[in-house]
Motif scaffolding. Structure first.
Motif, PDB file in Angstrom:
ATOM      1  N   UNK A 288       0.830  -1.204   0.000  1.00 15.31           N
ATOM      2  CA  UNK A 288       0.000   0.000   0.000  1.00 15.31           C
ATOM      3  C   UNK A 288       0.866   1.255   0.000  1.00 15.31           C
ATOM      4  N   UNK A 289       1.947   1.241   0.775  1.00 13.07           N
ATOM      5  CA  UNK A 289       2.844   2.397   0.826  1.00 13.07           C
ATOM      6  C   UNK A 289       3.509   2.648  -0.526  1.00 13.07           C
ATOM      7  N   UNK A 290       3.882   1.578  -1.227  1.00 14.00           N
ATOM      8  CA  UNK A 290       4.459   1.738  -2.569  1.00 14.00           C
ATOM      9  C   UNK A 290       3.476   2.434  -3.501  1.00 14.00           C
ATOM     10  N   UNK A 291       2.222   2.057  -3.409  1.00 10.81           N
ATOM     11  CA  UNK A 291       1.201   2.667  -4.268  1.00 10.81           C
ATOM     12  C   UNK A 291       1.051   4.162  -3.994  1.00 10.81           C
ATOM     13  N   UNK A 292       1.412   4.591  -2.772  1.00 13.51           N
ATOM     14  CA  UNK A 292       1.326   6.009  -2.426  1.00 13.51           C
ATOM     15  C   UNK A 292       2.639   6.747  -2.678  1.00 13.51           C
ATOM     16  N   UNK A 293       3.613   6.068  -3.272  1.00 12.73           N
ATOM     17  CA  UNK A 293       4.851   6.734  -3.670  1.00 12.73           C
ATOM     18  C   UNK A 293       6.023   6.573  -2.739  1.00 12.73           C
ATOM     19  N   UNK A 294       5.885   5.815  -1.660  1.00 11.41           N
ATOM     20  CA  UNK A 294       7.010   5.598  -0.740  1.00 11.41           C
ATOM     21  C   UNK A 294       8.017   4.632  -1.356  1.00 11.41           C
ATOM     22  N   UNK A 295       9.255   4.738  -0.928  1.00  7.91           N
ATOM     23  CA  UNK A 295      10.303   3.835  -1.416  1.00  7.91           C
ATOM     24  C   UNK A 295      11.197   3.313  -0.300  1.00  7.91           C
ATOM     25  N   UNK A 296      11.124   3.928   0.864  1.00  9.76           N
ATOM     26  CA  UNK A 296      11.977   3.561   1.990  1.00  9.76           C
ATOM     27  C   UNK A 296      11.100   3.268   3.204  1.00  9.76           C
ATOM     28  N   UNK A 297      11.644   2.492   4.135  1.00 10.05           N
ATOM     29  CA  UNK A 297      10.863   2.107   5.307  1.00 10.05           C
ATOM     30  C   UNK A 297      11.684   2.247   6.571  1.00 10.05           C
ATOM     31  N   UNK A 298      10.982   2.457   7.673  1.00 10.75           N
ATOM     32  CA  UNK A 298      11.630   2.515   8.980  1.00 10.75           C
ATOM     33  C   UNK A 298      10.721   1.831  10.002  1.00 10.75           C
ATOM     34  N   UNK A 299      11.304   1.444  11.093  1.00 13.36           N
ATOM     35  CA  UNK A 299      10.557   0.864  12.205  1.00 13.36           C
ATOM     36  C   UNK A 299      11.417   0.980  13.458  1.00 13.36           C
ATOM     37  N   UNK A 300      10.794   0.777  14.596  1.00 12.09           N
ATOM     38  CA  UNK A 300      11.498   0.874  15.872  1.00 12.09           C
ATOM     39  C   UNK A 300      11.396  -0.472  16.584  1.00 12.09           C
ATOM     40  N   UNK A 301      12.502  -0.938  17.128  1.00 11.14           N
ATOM     41  CA  UNK A 301      12.520  -2.237  17.803  1.00 11.14           C
ATOM     42  C   UNK A 301      13.379  -2.137  19.053  1.00 11.14           C
ATOM     43  N   UNK A 302      12.890  -2.711  20.148  1.00 13.24           N
ATOM     44  CA  UNK A 302      13.640  -2.669  21.396  1.00 13.24           C
ATOM     45  C   UNK A 302      14.848  -3.589  21.311  1.00 13.24           C
ATOM     46  N   UNK A 303      15.895  -3.219  22.009  1.00 10.46           N
ATOM     47  CA  UNK A 303      17.166  -3.932  21.886  1.00 10.46           C
ATOM     48  C   UNK A 303      17.091  -5.362  22.415  1.00 10.46           C
ATOM     49  N   UNK A 304      16.148  -5.657  23.304  1.00 14.87           N
ATOM     50  CA  UNK A 304      16.057  -7.000  23.866  1.00 14.87           C
ATOM     51  C   UNK A 304      14.985  -7.864  23.211  1.00 14.87           C
ATOM     52  N   UNK A 305      14.402  -7.396  22.107  1.00 12.72           N
ATOM     53  CA  UNK A 305      13.357  -8.149  21.414  1.00 12.72           C
ATOM     54  C   UNK A 305      13.992  -8.970  20.289  1.00 12.72           C
ATOM     55  N   UNK A 306      14.594 -10.079  20.658  1.00 13.59           N
ATOM     56  CA  UNK A 306      15.334 -10.895  19.693  1.00 13.59           C
ATOM     57  C   UNK A 306      14.462 -11.413  18.539  1.00 13.59           C
ATOM     58  N   UNK A 307      13.240 -11.916  18.784  1.00 14.53           N
ATOM     59  CA  UNK A 307      12.428 -12.399  17.658  1.00 14.53           C
ATOM     60  C   UNK A 307      12.143 -11.302  16.630  1.00 14.53           C
ATOM     61  N   UNK A 308      11.798 -10.100  17.103  1.00 22.16           N
ATOM     62  CA  UNK A 308      11.508  -9.010  16.175  1.00 22.16           C
ATOM     63  C   UNK A 308      12.749  -8.603  15.400  1.00 22.16           C
TER      64      UNK A 308
END
Length: 349
Positions: A288-308
């Motif tokens: 969906x984001x590509x369809x709106x013109x985005x090309x890059x992504x970001x996210x936030x993850x805690x340092x102790x969340x190994x699965x994520x």
């Protein structure tokens, strides 16, 4: 390490290099047998009374006795990227702030005071992206009074580990008794490879409906929390339906803002983990984001969340910088004094 023409290690840094990224080697008193030296790389945040303070990429502060140094040099600033799209810290800080907006904000010079009735630290903390227009101690007093007036503890969100981050301000706060409570990382990656993955049975919506909220880990959400969840330039919520009458099998949230798409709140029914549902959710939102013109992504993850961390590394994301929330010292009294310290609500995350 710096080595002289005669082959000897040299210390080529001084107190004048405070604020620069350095690499030092020191004699180690407690090193394992055969390991005489310890190397440290980070931002030199102070050099006082014969002691250096170096802040590593993770935000950890290392104290080093000047007398133990055997070599040291200034090194290039940490690169602004590891994998994925190039971006400055300030760009990502502003993008991520727009994706999770408070319900109340007030400028303090180039700082922004943010509040949302205690729902998450990000929406209830100072975002300092420049000069507050006051000496630091005065600015901190103004910030603490502002949060005390709202029955909240004062937090300041700071970053380390990339060019333009705030290691010096971290050290200033620590010297004043502020406590770092949470550390997480902001990761970036290319959007198209994520969107190329299969994404069956994902329903996208512009609002978080009752089903989506039933899977969201924060229960009993207030109207303020719903406003924060729905904030951002172009917000999408993803749902993988569960069994009839049951909460969704998985959910996620995405905010599209220019070339950036930010992912958050990716959660999966514990009984259905390791089936690729998180990847499915992120892929549908990425498409969906590509369809709106985005090309890059970001996210936030805690340092102790190994699965994520494993999941997002597999999708091509890599760490850009670490960020931290510093909480004010206990016992603050407002300018009139006389009263007890302001008491905040429960934990703010």
């Amino acid at each position: 390490m710096e080595i002289s023409a005669g082959g000897r290690l040299e210390v080529r840094i001084t107190a004048a290099d405070v604020g620069k990224r350095v690499s030092v080697r020191r004699l180690s008193e407690h090193a394992a047998e055969g390991e005489k030296f310890t190397d440290t790389v980070g931002v030199l945040t102070s050099w006082d009374n014969g002691v250096l303070l170096i802040t590593r990429r993770s935000g950890e502060s290392v104290r080093i006795a000047e007398s133990s140094l055997v070599a040291g040099k200034v090194v290039p600033a940490a690169p602004a990227r590891r994998r994925g799209p190039a971006a400055s810290y300030e760009e990502l800080a502003r993008i991520s702030a727009r994706a999770w907006q408070p319900v109340e904000r007030e400028p303090l010079g180039e700082w922004e005071l943010r509040a949302a009735a205690g729902f998450t630290r990000r929406a209830n903390s100072v975002l300092p992206l420049g000069d507050p227009g006051l000496p630091l101690d005065e600015a901190l007093t103004v910030a603490r009074r502002w949060y005390a007036d709202r029955g909240l503890p004062a937090y300041i969100q700071l970053a380390t580990g990339a060019e333009g981050t705030q290691e010096l301000l971290c050290a200033e706060l620590e010297a004043r008794g502020w406590t770092r409570e949470v550390t997480a990382e902001l990761w970036t990656g290319a959007l198209a490879p994520v969107a190329d993955r299969e994404a069956p049975a994902v329903v996208l919506s512009r609002a978080a409906d009752e089903a989506w909220l039933a899977r969201y880990r924060r229960k009993g959400l207030s109207e303020v929390a719903l406003r924060v969840l729905g904030s951002g330039p172009s917000v999408w919520f993803a749902t993988v339906p569960g069994m009839e009458g049951a909460p969704p099998a998985a959910i996620g949230r995405c905010v599209v803002d220019g070339r950036w798409a930010g992912f958050a709140a990716v959660e999966v029914d514990p009984e259905q983990r390791r089936r690729g549902l998180a990847t499915t959710v992120v892929a549908a939102l990425a498409r969906q984001a590509l369809e709106e013109g985005a090309s890059a992504a970001w996210l936030q993850v805690e340092t102790d969340n190994a699965p994520a961390r494993g999941l997002y590394a597999g999708l091509g994301f890599g760490a850009h910088h670490a960020y931290h929330h510093y909480r004010e010292p206990e016992g603050f009294r407002g300018p009139e004094a006389g009263g007890p310290a302001a008491a905040g609500p429960g934990p703010v995350v």
